[in-house]
Design a protein around this motif. Structure first.
Motif, PDB file in Angstrom:
ATOM      1  N   ALA A   4      -5.450   3.155  -4.464  1.00  0.00           N
ATOM      2  CA  ALA A   4      -5.478   3.958  -3.303  1.00  0.00           C
ATOM      3  C   ALA A   4      -5.452   5.468  -3.862  1.00  0.00           C
ATOM      4  O   ALA A   4      -6.085   6.251  -3.293  1.00  0.00           O
ATOM      5  CB  ALA A   4      -4.381   3.799  -2.483  1.00  0.00           C
ATOM      6  N   CYS A  21      -1.208   0.825  -5.103  1.00  0.00           N
ATOM      7  CA  CYS A  21      -0.953   2.264  -4.821  1.00  0.00           C
ATOM      8  C   CYS A  21      -1.889   3.049  -5.871  1.00  0.00           C
ATOM      9  O   CYS A  21      -2.519   4.208  -5.481  1.00  0.00           O
ATOM     10  CB  CYS A  21       0.607   2.565  -5.205  1.00  0.00           C
ATOM     11  N   ALA A  58      -5.307   1.942   8.451  1.00  0.00           N
ATOM     12  CA  ALA A  58      -5.662   2.346   7.312  1.00  0.00           C
ATOM     13  C   ALA A  58      -7.066   3.051   7.293  1.00  0.00           C
ATOM     14  O   ALA A  58      -7.395   4.187   6.659  1.00  0.00           O
ATOM     15  CB  ALA A  58      -5.664   1.245   6.092  1.00  0.00           C
ATOM     16  N   TYR A 104      -3.340  -3.083  10.945  1.00  0.00           N
ATOM     17  CA  TYR A 104      -2.891  -2.484   9.814  1.00  0.00           C
ATOM     18  C   TYR A 104      -4.148  -1.698   9.105  1.00  0.00           C
ATOM     19  O   TYR A 104      -4.535  -0.696   8.683  1.00  0.00           O
ATOM     20  CB  TYR A 104      -2.262  -3.086   8.946  1.00  0.00           C
ATOM     21  N   THR A 112       4.031  -0.127   4.462  1.00  0.00           N
ATOM     22  CA  THR A 112       3.542  -1.132   5.317  1.00  0.00           C
ATOM     23  C   THR A 112       3.667  -2.528   4.835  1.00  0.00           C
ATOM     24  O   THR A 112       4.316  -3.669   5.496  1.00  0.00           O
ATOM     25  CB  THR A 112       2.124  -0.746   5.714  1.00  0.00           C
ATOM     26  N   TYR A 144       2.021   5.209   2.743  1.00  0.00           N
ATOM     27  CA  TYR A 144       1.785   4.524   3.641  1.00  0.00           C
ATOM     28  C   TYR A 144       1.590   2.755   3.375  1.00  0.00           C
ATOM     29  O   TYR A 144       1.963   2.193   4.232  1.00  0.00           O
ATOM     30  CB  TYR A 144       0.545   4.979   4.454  1.00  0.00           C
ATOM     31  N   MET A 145       0.971   2.675   2.128  1.00  0.00           N
ATOM     32  CA  MET A 145       0.623   1.194   2.052  1.00  0.00           C
ATOM     33  C   MET A 145       1.738   0.324   1.635  1.00  0.00           C
ATOM     34  O   MET A 145       2.131  -0.558   2.313  1.00  0.00           O
ATOM     35  CB  MET A 145      -0.309   1.201   0.858  1.00  0.00           C
ATOM     36  N   PHE A 198      -5.349  -2.780  -1.052  1.00  0.00           N
ATOM     37  CA  PHE A 198      -4.525  -2.949   0.362  1.00  0.00           C
ATOM     38  C   PHE A 198      -4.854  -4.014   1.251  1.00  0.00           C
ATOM     39  O   PHE A 198      -4.057  -4.874   1.579  1.00  0.00           O
ATOM     40  CB  PHE A 198      -4.423  -1.679   1.044  1.00  0.00           C
TER      41      PHE A 198
END
Length: 312
Positions: free
Chosen positions: A105, A102, A198, A194, A162, A158-159, A180
């Motif tokens: 990202a 996270c 992304a 996915y 998911t 979102y990561m 990710f």
């Protein structure tokens, strides 16, 4: 056998991205030196701006914010890679891995958002120099900075949303840290869907911010045509620093994230090199560019060195 029955309980991940590296110690030392220089240079920029009230202006607040982003961005993955290469610690807990994913990202997104914000700052400063301080006050910059961080976090959620619900079939990461794609490849599902989702999100953010920066530059260039040669040189010098940072960030980002989604095949080693370069490059270049090319910061740095030398 269903993917759920084949799943395993993951408590930690094994980082295997450096397994084929012939000289891990040399690479580790290079990453360590670059990482320390990047963190030190960014911290110096932050301290110089915080300690001088004359630098408490919108442009310097943005430079300070960029330095914070760079420290967070480079610290999201480099300590893990250094630990693997120099200390042989190639495991990371599940929770730590998700946090690293996270933060990495978030750093990627914030680099784009901050550079776009800085392009807006330069556009207003050059096109509307007399109204600049009424358009961009410190309070407005801080509020907009908070909004940008909030928006970036919304995309980042979102990561984990998911990955966490998915069953895992392997604890071995193919790449050099927890990003990710690396975590998603350990799951029992086909990751392509996915990856595409992304890629669409990243394409939208990169494309939007890059186009915004380009439009800002087009507006500035059209305005600069009306100025004298001396004024053009002055305006050009103020844009070079930002342009260097834009190039260093977007070039590897477009190659790594967007082009690979459209059929450009990269080997594992090439991808690893791009990822490491995409992190270390901007985080090392940005502070030196703004430290050496921003007159006020450079003057303050020279005063500190001069004071230090005279005290000896």
């Amino acid at each position: 056998m269903s993917s759920q029955n084949a799943s395993i309980n993951i408590t930690h991940f094994i980082i295997g991205g450096f397994d084929t590296l012939s000289r891990p110690t040399a690479v580790g030392v290079a990453i360590l030196i670059t990482y320390l220089l990047a963190v030190l240079a960014n911290m110096i920029n932050i301290m110089l701006i915080i300690s001088d009230k004359r630098l408490h202006k919108p442009m310097y607040l943005l430079i300070c914010n960029l330095a914070v982003v760079d420290i967070m961005y480079t610290s999201s993955c480099n300590p893990t890679m250094i630990g693997v290469l120099l200390a042989g610690v190639n495991t990371v807990s599940y929770v730590e891995c998700l946090i690293q994913m996270c933060v990495f990202a978030l750093g990627t997104l914030m680099e784009s958002f901050v550079l776009a914000f800085m392009a807006l700052d330069r556009f207003i400063a050059i096109i509307y120099p007399f109204q600049y301080h009424s358009y961009l006050t410190n309070t407005r910059v801080l509020i907009l900075t908070f909004i940008v961080w909030f928006v970036a976090w919304c995309f980042v959620f979102y990561m984990p949303a998911t990955v966490v619900p998915l069953p895992h079939c392997s604890s071995r990461l193919r790449y050099t840290f927890c990003d990710f794609p690396a975590v998603l490849r350990t799951t029992c599902v086909d990751p392509e869907k996915y990856f595409d989702e992304a890629a669409i999100i990243m394409f939208f953010i990169l494309f939007f911010t890059f186009v915004f920066i380009c439009l800002s530059y087009c507006g500035i260039l059209l305005y600069v045509k009306l100025l004298s040669n001396n004024e053009k040189k002055k305006m050009g010098s103020t844009l070079v620093s930002h342009l260097i940072c834009v190039i260093v960030h977007y070039c590897p980002a477009f190659v790594r994230i967007i082009f690979t989604r459209f059929g450009v095949v990269l080997t594992l080693e090439e991808r690893q090199g791009l990822v490491i370069g995409a992190v270390l490059g901007p985080c090392l270049v940005n502070p030196f560019v703004y430290c050496l090319r921003t007159k006020e910061i450079k003057q303050k740095l020279f005063k500190i060195f001069k004071k230090f030398n005279t005290s000896e």
